[in-house]
Design an enzyme around this catalytic site. Structure first.
Site, short mmCIF file in Angstrom:
data_model
loop_
_atom_site.label_atom_id
_atom_site.label_comp_id
_atom_site.label_asym_id
_atom_site.label_seq_id
_atom_site.Cartn_x
_atom_site.Cartn_y
_atom_site.Cartn_z
N CYS A 2 48.12 43.44 43.53
CA CYS A 2 49.58 43.51 43.55
C CYS A 2 50.17 42.38 44.41
CB CYS A 2 50.12 44.83 44.09
SG CYS A 2 49.57 46.24 43.16
N ARG A 27 47.39 37.93 41.81
CA ARG A 27 47.05 39.13 42.57
C ARG A 27 47.01 40.39 41.72
NH1 ARG A 27 47.50 38.37 47.91
NH2 ARG A 27 47.66 40.61 48.21
N TRP A 74 48.53 45.39 39.99
CA TRP A 74 47.14 45.62 39.59
C TRP A 74 46.95 47.11 39.79
CZ3 TRP A 74 42.54 47.42 41.72
CH2 TRP A 74 41.37 47.08 41.04
N ASN A 100 52.20 47.17 47.91
CA ASN A 100 50.86 46.66 47.61
C ASN A 100 49.91 47.42 48.54
OD1 ASN A 100 48.50 45.13 47.30
ND2 ASN A 100 49.18 43.57 48.73
N GLY A 101 48.97 48.16 47.94
CA GLY A 101 48.02 48.92 48.76
C GLY A 101 47.78 50.29 48.16
N GLU A 487 25.88 33.12 40.67
CA GLU A 487 27.27 32.68 40.58
C GLU A 487 27.59 32.19 39.16
OE1 GLU A 487 29.85 33.01 42.20
OE2 GLU A 487 31.19 31.40 41.60
N LYS A 491 30.47 33.79 36.82
CA LYS A 491 31.56 33.01 36.23
C LYS A 491 31.68 33.31 34.74
CE LYS A 491 33.46 32.09 38.86
NZ LYS A 491 33.22 32.31 40.24
N GLU A 494 32.99 36.97 34.14
CA GLU A 494 34.39 37.14 34.58
C GLU A 494 35.39 36.62 33.56
OE1 GLU A 494 35.21 36.48 39.26
OE2 GLU A 494 34.29 34.80 38.27
N HIS A 510 9.25 40.17 35.57
CA HIS A 510 9.25 41.58 35.95
C HIS A 510 10.34 42.38 35.23
CE1 HIS A 510 6.29 40.79 39.00
NE2 HIS A 510 7.03 39.80 39.46
N LYS A 609 42.64 38.38 42.07
CA LYS A 609 42.01 37.41 42.96
C LYS A 609 41.84 37.96 44.37
CE LYS A 609 41.64 32.66 43.90
NZ LYS A 609 40.28 32.67 43.37
C1 G6P Z 1 37.71 39.08 43.80
C2 G6P Z 1 37.88 37.73 43.16
C3 G6P Z 1 36.61 36.89 43.37
C4 G6P Z 1 36.29 36.79 44.84
C5 G6P Z 1 36.18 38.17 45.49
C6 G6P Z 1 36.12 38.07 47.00
O1 G6P Z 1 36.77 39.82 43.12
O2 G6P Z 1 38.15 37.87 41.77
O3 G6P Z 1 36.80 35.61 42.83
O4 G6P Z 1 35.08 36.11 45.01
O5 G6P Z 1 37.34 38.95 45.19
O6 G6P Z 1 37.31 37.53 47.48
P1 G6P Z 1 37.50 36.76 48.83
O7 G6P Z 1 38.95 36.37 48.85
O8 G6P Z 1 37.16 37.73 49.92
O9 G6P Z 1 36.60 35.59 48.82
#
Ligand code: G6P
Length: 614
Positions: A2, A27, A74, A100-101, A487, A491, A494, A510, A609
């Site tokens: 949010c 957000r 969100w 937000n929260g 990672e 990616k 996501e 394994h 994010k």
């Molecule tokens: C969310 C974002 C990711 C990020 C993670 C941790 O899941 O979509 O891209 O890596 O949060 O966020 P931070 O701001 O703590 O790195």
């Protein structure tokens, strides 16, 4: 989770709110809304969908009011819908709130309010909060600011809120606990936002509320900040923002993610600028120098993070153990906080977070502090909650990262963590002078080497085209490049929604090897420095099961080229820094596949994010 925005002053509020919401959409983006207040009351417009849907819906809204609130959501409590969207009215229609929260005790509060005759149109915890505030106002006959304070003292949870009262069209009350809230201070005007981007073109003066603080914003009156619990007055600390507008716009790229991938050479140079003088063998970061003893004598370093930042932590584990020779444990912050972790004096907790707001990482910090550990924050967002909650820290200086999929944050986190490891390694006498200088010189060359890696973009586009219809994908790497495999897989899932798994290459036999057939693309990181021969054997094992191989190799490699279906080259570097190069093609591969599949690359479904809820 949010985004909230607000304005009070001489300008028309609506355009400021809409532009602000667009910037905060990273957000959360499942619904959005605005509320505008003037002498005739509070006018509200909200919808399921994105900010563009909101602007379309608000076409007929009276746009002249000079005070208003906006929200991009969100969903936590209640599915994304028009009704669950913020802002929310109180029962009388006098109050309006954005939040937000999460209010964790919303259910008993809701029941209590229902017993007192309140009714609810949405399923949200936020509507409970606004009615609780109204209830306090009516029963205790207090003004809005006091009512907010009393109500918040009855809640458990996290919030950044802004509330307006119909009867007072020149006042906004804001408060925070656990979710960020910045106030932009202009000339007899105030801006409110979850981060400073919505007001960057209007003012560079910002106040970041601390947890447990609230403020009453009025025109023609100085701002007052109070402690929510004990009502004490707090002196506002006005910070000068360094950010500029260009940094938060797309700058000719189709997506923020692509812009941010291509920004990595300059972002990494910004990370070490002024902190590393390679030819003189100097690494100087005040957060480290001031606490050198803590790092030198650390029994253990515990790294706590989430998502991509957790992957950067895994790379750092290899680097710290290799160079600093300090034992390292890397923890998912969300797991760490709910264990009974063994941590105490003599331990260093490094919290890594791009946003500096991730709720689980914040909670891990609190546990570490309570147990006497030293907490060092590695954040990108200046002034963020984690950077303030830490005992010391270092910013990555990557510039704003807006694409939800993290890219430049990852590589700059690795860069700063490498600098820290090198500084400690030097201090502990683990490195010869030659080794130490060679690391520094090599790190200085990384931005240019990333530029060279980015040249493969067109080639990677063709590889993406060949695999865009895959249903699954496996990523394999060893040593420093095992976290890169994780990672790379993250990616892809996501932003393209293709199922992908990252594995240490040797673990393939394994389990994952059972999945390999001619339909299965396997991305293998097979750089020269990094158990090359072992990875070559893994590639052979995949080949003999007809898997399709996309190999990330060192420039000039011939052996893997003969075996793989596709190879993507990266320049040679120290083994410890290979993640900074091998990550680049994996980011581009995911990006192109997602674009080809028509996905919303910058705002993938269900994600946000900044995760300020558990
Ligand atoms: C969310 C974002 C990711 C990020 C993670 C941790 O899941 O979509 O891209 O890596 O949060 O966020 P931070 O701001 O703590 O790195």
């Amino acid at each position: 989770m949010c985004g909230i925005v607000g304005y009070i002053g001489k300008k028309e509020a609506y355009p400021i709110l809409i532009k602000g919401l667009k910037r905060l959409e990273y957000r959360g983006y499942d619904s959005a809304g605005v509320a505008l207040s003037d002498q005739n009351g509070i006018h509200l417009c909200k919808t399921r969908g994105k900010v563009d849907d909101l602007s379309a819906k608000c076409e007929h809204l009276e746009k002249s009011p000079r005070i208003g609130l906006g929200h991009t959501r969100w969903a936590t409590h209640g599915e994304p819908s028009d009704v669950n969207s913020h802002p929310h009215y109180s029962n009388s229609g006098d109050l309006v709130i954005i939040h937000n929260g999460i209010i964790e005790n919303y259910d008993p509060l809701r029941k209590e309010l229902m017993n007192r005759g309140y009714s609810f149109t949405s399923e949200t915890d936020t509507e409970v909060l606004v009615n609780l505030i109204e209830d306090v106002m009516v029963n205790e006959e207090v003004k809005l600011g006091k009512a907010v304070q009393v109500a918040l003292n009855q809640t458990i949870g996290a919030y950044a809120i802004a509330v307006m009262d119909k009867k007072k069209p020149n006042e906004i009350v804001v408060a925070r606990l656990g979710s960020p809230l910045a106030i932009g201070v202009g000339d007899d005007e105030y801006f409110i936002a979850s981060d400073a981007t919505p007001f960057i073109e209007y003012t560079k003066d910002a106040i970041y509320l601390n947890d447990g603080e609230m403020a009453v914003l009025r025109t023609h009156k100085p701002l007052k900040i109070r402690n929510i619990k004990d009502d004490s007055l707090i002196d506002p600390y006005v910070q000068k923002l360094q950010m500029n507008l260009d940094q938060i716009e797309k700058g000719g790229y189709d997506h923020f993610m692509l812009k941010e991938i291509f920004e990595q050479p300059s972002a990494i140079a910004d990370t070490y600028r002024g902190r590393m003088l390679a030819d003189r063998g100097i690494i100087n970061m005040s957060g480290i120098e001031d606490n050198l003893d803590k790092f030198r004598n650390a029994k253990r370093i515990i790294i706590a993070a989430c998502g991509t930042s957790w992957h950067a932590g895994l790379v750092a584990e290899y680097i710290f153990e290799d160079i600093a020779r300090t034992p390292v444990e890397v923890e998912y912050a969300s797991e760490f906080r709910y264990r009974n972790p063994i941590i105490g004096e003599g331990d260093v907790l490094i919290a890594i977070s791009q946003s500096g707001e991730t709720a689980d990482t914040m909670a891990a910090i609190e546990i570490a502090k309570q147990n006497g550990a030293f907490v060092f924050g590695v954040c990108n967002v200046v002034g963020s909650s984690i950077s303030r909650a830490s005992h010391a820290g270092a910013y990555t200086h990557a510039g704003p990262e807006i694409g939800v999929a993290s890219t430049k944050a990852f590589t700059t986190q690795i860069t700063i963590l490498s600098l820290i490891a090198l500084r400690i390694g030097k201090e502990k006498g683990n490195l010869s002078k030659t080794e130490y200088f060679s690391y520094l010189r090599e790190l200085e060359l990384i931005p240019d080497k990333i530029k060279k890696s980015l040249v493969s973009n067109d080639h990677i586009y063709l590889v993406a085209d060949a695999y865009k219809n895959a249903k699954n994908c496996l990523y394999l790497g060893r040593g420093f490049n095992f976290p890169v495999a994780l990672e790379g897989a993250l990616k892809l899932k996501e932003i393209s929604y293709i199922h992908a798994e990252g594995y240490p290459a040797a673990e393939m036999k394994h389990g994952p090897i059972a999945l390999i057939d001619e339909e299965m693309p396997v991305v293998v990181i097979a750089t020269k420095l990094g158990h090359y021969e072992k990875v070559v054997s893994n590639i052979q094992e995949i080949k003999s099961r007809k898997g399709k191989i996309i190999a990330i190799v060192t420039e000039g490699d011939e052996q893997v080229k003969e075996m793989a279906d596709h190879t993507i080259e990266v320049p040679e570097t120290h083994e410890a820094f290979t993640p900074l190069l091998t990550t680049i093609p994996l980011q581009l591969l995911s990006y192109h596949i997602a674009v080809m599949l028509g996905r919303n690359v910058d705002q993938p479904r269900n994600l946000a994010k900044s995760v300020t809820v558990e």
